[in-house]
Motif scaffolding. Sequence first.
Motif, PDB file in Angstrom:
ATOM      1  N   ASP A 263       0.848   4.072  -2.946  1.00  0.00           N
ATOM      2  CA  ASP A 263       0.618   5.487  -2.687  1.00  0.00           C
ATOM      3  C   ASP A 263       1.779   6.344  -3.149  1.00  0.00           C
ATOM      4  OD1 ASP A 263      -1.799   4.831  -1.560  1.00  0.00           O
ATOM      5  OD2 ASP A 263      -1.050   4.935   0.532  1.00  0.00           O
TER       6      ASP A 263
ATOM      7  N   GLN B 183       0.829  -1.202   0.000  1.00  0.00           N
ATOM      8  CA  GLN B 183       0.000   0.000   0.000  1.00  0.00           C
ATOM      9  C   GLN B 183       0.868   1.258   0.000  1.00  0.00           C
ATOM     10  OE1 GLN B 183      -3.276   0.204  -0.421  1.00  0.00           O
ATOM     11  NE2 GLN B 183      -3.131   2.422  -0.408  1.00  0.00           N
TER      12      GLN B 183
ATOM     13  N   LYS C 230       1.621   6.647  -7.030  1.00  0.00           N
ATOM     14  CA  LYS C 230       0.343   7.101  -7.554  1.00  0.00           C
ATOM     15  C   LYS C 230       0.520   8.513  -8.109  1.00  0.00           C
ATOM     16  CE  LYS C 230      -4.437   7.616  -6.121  1.00  0.00           C
ATOM     17  NZ  LYS C 230      -5.341   7.538  -4.965  1.00  0.00           N
TER      18      LYS C 230
END
Length: 84
Positions: A78, A74, A81
């Motif tokens: 992130d 995760q 992104k």
Amino acid sequence: MCKACWEVIKCPGKVLCCCCECACNMLMGFICSAVVLLVVIGLIVYFTVYYNKDSGGSDDGQKMAEQLIKQAPQNFRDLFKPLN
């Protein structure tokens, strides 16, 4: 005429001295960089392996490792992104 001969003899000496000084500076830079790198690696090993060895059990370390493994995908998602 005598001064010209002296300048011809003195010039290679200046070049040799300059090159030796540059080489010594570069060698000292390499040595200092290696020492700093070894100190950083040593501190990382010390704090990850030996620092908290007595304060907890292996369960704490194992739980922390499992939590890190679960959160890592995760965090990378992130990080990469695109910002819109």
